[in-house]
Write an enzyme that holds these catalytic residues in place. Structure first.
Site, mmCIF file in Angstrom:
data_model
loop_
_atom_site.group_PDB
_atom_site.id
_atom_site.type_symbol
_atom_site.label_atom_id
_atom_site.label_comp_id
_atom_site.label_asym_id
_atom_site.label_seq_id
_atom_site.Cartn_x
_atom_site.Cartn_y
_atom_site.Cartn_z
ATOM 1 N N ASP A 95 47.741 6.605 36.209
ATOM 2 C CA ASP A 95 47.216 6.060 34.958
ATOM 3 C C ASP A 95 46.036 5.141 35.262
ATOM 4 O O ASP A 95 44.954 5.261 34.672
ATOM 5 C CB ASP A 95 48.346 5.286 34.268
ATOM 6 C CG ASP A 95 47.904 4.658 32.967
ATOM 7 O OD1 ASP A 95 47.228 5.338 32.192
ATOM 8 O OD2 ASP A 95 48.241 3.479 32.734
ATOM 9 N N ASP A 113 46.097 0.380 46.725
ATOM 10 C CA ASP A 113 45.098 -0.691 46.605
ATOM 11 C C ASP A 113 43.861 -0.375 47.438
ATOM 12 O O ASP A 113 42.720 -0.557 46.993
ATOM 13 C CB ASP A 113 45.685 -2.069 46.961
ATOM 14 C CG ASP A 113 46.667 -2.027 48.117
ATOM 15 O OD1 ASP A 113 47.118 -0.935 48.480
ATOM 16 O OD2 ASP A 113 46.977 -3.101 48.673
ATOM 17 N N TYR A 157 56.869 4.303 34.682
ATOM 18 C CA TYR A 157 56.455 4.612 33.317
ATOM 19 C C TYR A 157 57.616 4.988 32.406
ATOM 20 O O TYR A 157 57.433 5.167 31.207
ATOM 21 C CB TYR A 157 55.474 5.784 33.361
ATOM 22 C CG TYR A 157 54.140 5.466 32.738
ATOM 23 C CD1 TYR A 157 53.207 4.697 33.434
ATOM 24 C CD2 TYR A 157 53.802 5.925 31.474
ATOM 25 C CE1 TYR A 157 51.985 4.399 32.875
ATOM 26 C CE2 TYR A 157 52.585 5.630 30.908
ATOM 27 C CZ TYR A 157 51.677 4.876 31.618
ATOM 28 O OH TYR A 157 50.466 4.587 31.056
#
Ligand code: NAI
Length: 343
Positions: free
Chosen positions: A236, A212, A125
């Site tokens: 996020d 995942d 980020y």
């Protein structure tokens, strides 16, 4: 007499001003003791002052060390850098605390009570990105650098463990992708496992999961999780997923916490598709305001707000469109105020 508290207020973009107005109306009804210093940022900052994060807004937060903030628009692709990210960096707000609790029963998932703790300053980020030109294509190759530091990992993991223990949680799950990004997210997993062995084992459970698989498990059986702690980008994404389990982004609050300042906001963005239409659900920002009051040790007031939200949604069945209801932002706010006045 309750002591007055100085706080910065940033209405933000899109639905921001509408949900901030709704929140102020409700906080007034509660008698919340905030003295607001109203500032602009985001697209509103660009329009009014030619700057998405004007110095006046920064100075105000430096002074108050406390802010309630509407969503700030960030252009995709080119344009200015996210003011949200800059605010988090400026005030070293390393922890992003995003609780998600079912408030309206009978949805696709019931009895959800999860907390996502997102690292807020590092990872992919940080926006260290560039293009490499090949022949006449200036954007032939795109590159990004992610940075996670041992110190940054320790900060956020400690925050997550301490928060989990202090709030009576049972388990902390460290979410990573250390099978592929062996260094970048391996350091996060490794640091968490070490800290657990050294300090937290025996006080709380801990496990680890690859991001995942975590996404799949959250949809199949979210009740197996309690507190999730993860790096910036995964946090996020997963916090939006988790908000989907409790009725959507209109229900998901967030707190950006550092050692010297805290900024409270909704998880969602400026929702330009519904801005100015009296359709926005202000609950996420109201819940962020409840977190802000708890941060300021106004626990009773926060509890009254949470109770009024519950009664309005469930006893009065006044709900905004995103929750399948008919009420606009204004009607929902009115219903909340009348619940607060009833006591
Ligand atoms: P978004 O969160 O604004 O909207 C996604 C979807 O959820 C839209 O369909 C929207 O109508 C709906 N939604 C969001 N909040 C809602 C609410 N309170 N009530 C009812 N429906 C709601 O995400 P999007 O469209 O990707 O981003 C729009 C802008 O917001 C972008 O410029 C983005 O950078 C910015 N953003 C800002 C954030 C912040 O200030 N913390 C966080 C996320 C995005």
């Amino acid at each position: 007499m309750i002591q007055r508290i100085q706080a910065t207020l940033i209405p933000g973009d899109g639905i921001g001003p509408e949900i901030v107005d709704a929140t102020l109306t409700v906080l007034d009804a509660l008698g919340a003791p905030f003295d607001w210093d109203r500032q602009i940022a985001g697209l509103a900052g660009v329009k009014a002052a030619g700057d998405p994060l004007p110095n006046a807004a920064l100075d105000s937060i430096r002074r108050t060390r406390l802010a309630l903030k509407g969503p700030l628009e960030t252009p995709s692709g080119g344009g200015y850098r996210s003011s949200n990210v800059r605010l988090r960096e400026e005030f070293k707000l390393y922890a992003n605390l995003r609780p998600a609790r079912t408030l309206v029963p009978g949805g696709r998932f019931d009895n959800i009570d999860l907390v996502v703790v997102r690292e807020n300053l590092e990872g992919l980020y940080i926006g260290h990105e560039h293009y490499v030109q090949i022949d006449d294509d200036p954007h032939a190759v795109a590159m990004a650098t992610g940075i996670n530091t041992r110190a940054g990992c320790r900060h956020i993991l400690e925050f997550a463990f301490e928060h989990a223990i202090a709030t009576g949680r049972k388990k902390v799950t460290i979410v990573h992708k250390a099978n592929i990004m062996k260094a970048l997210t391996g350091i996060f997993k490794e640091t968490g496992e070490q800290m657990y062995e050294e300090k937290y084992k025996g006080h709380i459970e801990m496990d680890t999961v690859i991001v995942d698989a975590c996404a799949m498990k959250l949809v199949l059986n979210p009740w197996q999780f309690d507190v999730l702690v993860t790096t910036n980008l995964f946090g996020d994404i997963l916090s939006d997923l988790v908000s989907g389990l409790i009725g959507g982004l209109g229900m998901a609050p967030g707190a950006n916490i550092g050692k010297d300042a805290a900024i409270f906001e909704a998880v969602h963005g400026s929702a330009p598709d519904i801005a100015g239409k009296d359709m926005a659900n202000p609950t996420a920002l109201l819940l962020a305001a409840a977190m802000m009051m708890e941060h300021c040790k106004l626990d009773d007031m926060a509890l009254r707000l949470r109770k009024a939200i519950d009664q309005t949604l469930n006893a009065d069945k006044v709900r905004t469109g995103d929750l399948g209801g008919q009420a606009g932002t204004t009607a929902y706010t009115r219903a909340l105020v009348s619940r607060i006045k009833q006591g």
